[in-house]
Write a protein that holds these residues in place. Structure first.
Motif, PDB file in Angstrom:
ATOM      1  N   GLY A 163      -3.038   3.301   8.146  1.00  0.00           N
ATOM      2  CA  GLY A 163      -1.852   3.782   7.435  1.00  0.00           C
ATOM      3  C   GLY A 163      -1.321   5.078   8.017  1.00  0.00           C
ATOM      4  N   LEU A 164      -2.217   5.989   8.352  1.00  0.00           N
ATOM      5  CA  LEU A 164      -1.795   7.279   8.896  1.00  0.00           C
ATOM      6  C   LEU A 164      -1.105   7.097  10.246  1.00  0.00           C
ATOM      7  N   GLY A 165      -1.703   6.276  11.095  1.00  0.00           N
ATOM      8  CA  GLY A 165      -1.093   6.004  12.399  1.00  0.00           C
ATOM      9  C   GLY A 165       0.294   5.401  12.249  1.00  0.00           C
ATOM     10  N   LEU A 166       0.433   4.424  11.360  1.00  0.00           N
ATOM     11  CA  LEU A 166       1.723   3.749  11.187  1.00  0.00           C
ATOM     12  C   LEU A 166       2.770   4.692  10.585  1.00  0.00           C
ATOM     13  N   LEU A 167       2.395   5.483   9.597  1.00  0.00           N
ATOM     14  CA  LEU A 167       3.363   6.422   9.010  1.00  0.00           C
ATOM     15  C   LEU A 167       3.861   7.403  10.072  1.00  0.00           C
ATOM     16  N   LEU A 168       2.963   7.817  10.961  1.00  0.00           N
ATOM     17  CA  LEU A 168       3.367   8.758  12.014  1.00  0.00           C
ATOM     18  C   LEU A 168       4.301   8.105  13.018  1.00  0.00           C
ATOM     19  N   ILE A 169       3.955   6.913  13.507  1.00  0.00           N
ATOM     20  CA  ILE A 169       4.818   6.301  14.537  1.00  0.00           C
ATOM     21  C   ILE A 169       6.100   5.752  13.934  1.00  0.00           C
ATOM     22  N   ASP A 170       6.110   5.475  12.633  1.00  0.00           N
ATOM     23  CA  ASP A 170       7.336   5.011  11.997  1.00  0.00           C
ATOM     24  C   ASP A 170       8.254   6.161  11.583  1.00  0.00           C
TER      25      ASP A 170
ATOM     26  N   ALA B 103       2.689  -8.142  -3.808  1.00  0.00           N
ATOM     27  CA  ALA B 103       3.651  -9.035  -4.468  1.00  0.00           C
ATOM     28  C   ALA B 103       4.932  -9.200  -3.646  1.00  0.00           C
ATOM     29  N   ASN B 104       5.201  -8.255  -2.751  1.00  0.00           N
ATOM     30  CA  ASN B 104       6.452  -8.274  -1.961  1.00  0.00           C
ATOM     31  C   ASN B 104       6.172  -7.962  -0.501  1.00  0.00           C
ATOM     32  N   PRO B 105       5.355  -8.783   0.152  1.00  0.00           N
ATOM     33  CA  PRO B 105       4.901  -8.400   1.492  1.00  0.00           C
ATOM     34  C   PRO B 105       6.027  -8.202   2.511  1.00  0.00           C
ATOM     35  N   ALA B 106       6.938  -9.154   2.604  1.00  0.00           N
ATOM     36  CA  ALA B 106       7.987  -9.030   3.621  1.00  0.00           C
ATOM     37  C   ALA B 106       8.968  -7.914   3.255  1.00  0.00           C
ATOM     38  N   LEU B 107       9.252  -7.772   1.964  1.00  0.00           N
ATOM     39  CA  LEU B 107      10.150  -6.699   1.526  1.00  0.00           C
ATOM     40  C   LEU B 107       9.542  -5.337   1.842  1.00  0.00           C
ATOM     41  N   TYR B 108       8.248  -5.200   1.577  1.00  0.00           N
ATOM     42  CA  TYR B 108       7.603  -3.920   1.861  1.00  0.00           C
ATOM     43  C   TYR B 108       7.677  -3.592   3.350  1.00  0.00           C
ATOM     44  N   ARG B 109       7.405  -4.586   4.183  1.00  0.00           N
ATOM     45  CA  ARG B 109       7.488  -4.356   5.633  1.00  0.00           C
ATOM     46  C   ARG B 109       8.908  -3.953   6.030  1.00  0.00           C
ATOM     47  N   LEU B 110       9.883  -4.633   5.464  1.00  0.00           N
ATOM     48  CA  LEU B 110      11.285  -4.291   5.762  1.00  0.00           C
ATOM     49  C   LEU B 110      11.596  -2.856   5.345  1.00  0.00           C
ATOM     50  N   MET B 111      11.101  -2.453   4.160  1.00  0.00           N
ATOM     51  CA  MET B 111      11.354  -1.085   3.682  1.00  0.00           C
ATOM     52  C   MET B 111      10.845  -0.046   4.678  1.00  0.00           C
ATOM     53  N   PHE B 112       9.822  -0.420   5.442  1.00  0.00           N
ATOM     54  CA  PHE B 112       9.288   0.497   6.441  1.00  0.00           C
ATOM     55  C   PHE B 112       9.773   0.148   7.850  1.00  0.00           C
ATOM     56  N   TRP B 158      -1.207   8.589   0.530  1.00  0.00           N
ATOM     57  CA  TRP B 158      -0.153   7.657   0.935  1.00  0.00           C
ATOM     58  C   TRP B 158      -0.628   6.788   2.110  1.00  0.00           C
ATOM     59  N   ALA B 159      -1.242   7.443   3.113  1.00  0.00           N
ATOM     60  CA  ALA B 159      -1.746   6.687   4.263  1.00  0.00           C
ATOM     61  C   ALA B 159      -2.762   5.643   3.808  1.00  0.00           C
ATOM     62  N   LEU B 160      -3.611   6.025   2.863  1.00  0.00           N
ATOM     63  CA  LEU B 160      -4.646   5.097   2.386  1.00  0.00           C
ATOM     64  C   LEU B 160      -4.035   3.858   1.730  1.00  0.00           C
ATOM     65  N   VAL B 161      -3.102   4.050   0.807  1.00  0.00           N
ATOM     66  CA  VAL B 161      -2.550   2.886   0.095  1.00  0.00           C
ATOM     67  C   VAL B 161      -1.596   2.082   0.989  1.00  0.00           C
ATOM     68  N   HIS B 162      -0.878   2.771   1.875  1.00  0.00           N
ATOM     69  CA  HIS B 162      -0.016   2.085   2.843  1.00  0.00           C
ATOM     70  C   HIS B 162      -0.864   1.200   3.765  1.00  0.00           C
ATOM     71  N   GLY B 163      -1.913   1.787   4.306  1.00  0.00           N
ATOM     72  CA  GLY B 163      -2.785   1.043   5.216  1.00  0.00           C
ATOM     73  C   GLY B 163      -3.510  -0.093   4.514  1.00  0.00           C
ATOM     74  N   LEU B 164      -3.994   0.180   3.309  1.00  0.00           N
ATOM     75  CA  LEU B 164      -4.734  -0.849   2.563  1.00  0.00           C
ATOM     76  C   LEU B 164      -3.827  -2.029   2.219  1.00  0.00           C
ATOM     77  N   GLY B 165      -2.637  -1.722   1.751  1.00  0.00           N
ATOM     78  CA  GLY B 165      -1.678  -2.781   1.433  1.00  0.00           C
ATOM     79  C   GLY B 165      -1.350  -3.627   2.653  1.00  0.00           C
ATOM     80  N   LEU B 166      -1.099  -2.973   3.782  1.00  0.00           N
ATOM     81  CA  LEU B 166      -0.737  -3.710   4.997  1.00  0.00           C
ATOM     82  C   LEU B 166      -1.899  -4.544   5.524  1.00  0.00           C
ATOM     83  N   LEU B 167      -3.101  -3.999   5.508  1.00  0.00           N
ATOM     84  CA  LEU B 167      -4.253  -4.779   5.985  1.00  0.00           C
ATOM     85  C   LEU B 167      -4.444  -6.021   5.118  1.00  0.00           C
TER      86      LEU B 167
END
Lengths: 199, 199
Positions: A163-170, B103-112, B158-167
């Motif tokens: 997550g940290l890596g992605l937030l930084l590069i994004d 619940a919104n995988p593609a939408l979340y990816r788009l948001m980022f 934020w990095a933790l939940v962002h990364g966890l959700g994406l994985l």
């Protein structure tokens, strides 16, 4: 009409051409993004005919898989070096992980399927990377944690650095002048936790 | 030849058509991925002409921006509800965050920015979401941490939940039957840290 190679076709040894095509594909990926990674573009850059390139990479997915495997191997090496750090903590592992992501942003995204959803699942090199990554974490933590706690701890650490890596590069994080420092401080929190990080 | 709407064009009030187009775009996004989100496909689904749709969304980026704003508002609401949890910890915030991503995988990816790199930077709703998210974290942690520590703590969480959700949505984690439980355990580690998580 398809673009023709501008230069006279070069001759390559078998493995050399594959490597030259991968190198070109990686340049295209980082310069222009995953949608531009294709046989015609990379054969043009290398100066060979599209059929010669096709022999090595019969599809866009094949190119992406080749790139993911190259990236996974390089990343595994970076992480292995970090694990030999003498401090005996996981911060060097986290720093090496985030540094790889920041040095290879488009490649890292591709390794996790962006633009090529099948890549990550079918790549043996990606499976090896996941295992290698987990083993480094495990060898650091197994003195402190029980076997039952290791899977959650491994996922915690992986999610954090991913997550940290992605937030930084994004470009989601607007870092101050001490960007390196904030990565270090975030990784320290993985050890101490938020509940115990009192001033 | 371009596909024509199969049904007789419907009539919509101005705001209704915009919402109907966004709803169709969101369905296309989650069913087929970002590369299929386009004016022709969504106008066809809604049963209006492409020029009528164009009036609301003159480009693919405009559709993506509309989707990102809708997603950001919904996510901000989910996080705000979680922050009213009486336990007073950050685990409900983390659980709400990861639940929205799943619940919104593609939408979340788009948001980022996936598929639409400009979306995240130019969206006011995304800026609002980042601020809202940070404020929730801050209101939970400012009793424990000094002002100087809050930015790193916010980025850590934020990095933790962002990364966890994406994985999780990328299928990188092979969860056991207790998938919900492992999310909970990972979030607990954010509080305790790895160094103190002894058995």
């Amino acid at each position: 009409m398809p673009a023709r190679p501008k230069k006279r076709p070069k001759s390559y040894h078998h493995g050399d051409l594959r490597n030259a095509l991968l190198k070109a594909a990686r340049e295209v990926l980082e310069e222009r993004g995953p949608s531009f990674v294709g046989l015609r573009e990379i054969s043009r850059r290398v100066g060979v005919s599209a059929p010669s390139a096709y022999h090595h990479f019969p599809s866009r997915d094949a190119i992406a898989l080749g790139l993911a495997e190259q990236g996974a191997r390089e990343m595994a090496e970076c992480l292995a070096v970090s694990s030999r750090d003498e401090r005996g903590t996981l911060a060097p592992y986290g720093e090496a992980y985030v540094a790889f992501v920041r040095a290879n942003p488009a490649l890292y995204r591709l390794m996790f399927g962006e633009g090529f959803p099948a890549v990550s699942q079918y790549s043996q090199a990606m499976r090896d990377l996941r295992k290698r990554s987990y083993d480094i974490m495990k060898s650091n933590l197994e003195k402190k944690l029980s076997d039952a706690e290791l899977p959650a701890a491994g996922l915690f650490l992986w999610a954090l650095v991913h997550g940290l890596g992605l937030l930084l590069i994004d470009g989601q994080v607007v870092p101050g002048k001490d960007r390196k420092d904030i990565v270090h401080r975030v990784l320290q929190l993985a050890g101490t936790g938020l509940g115990d990080a009192r001033a």
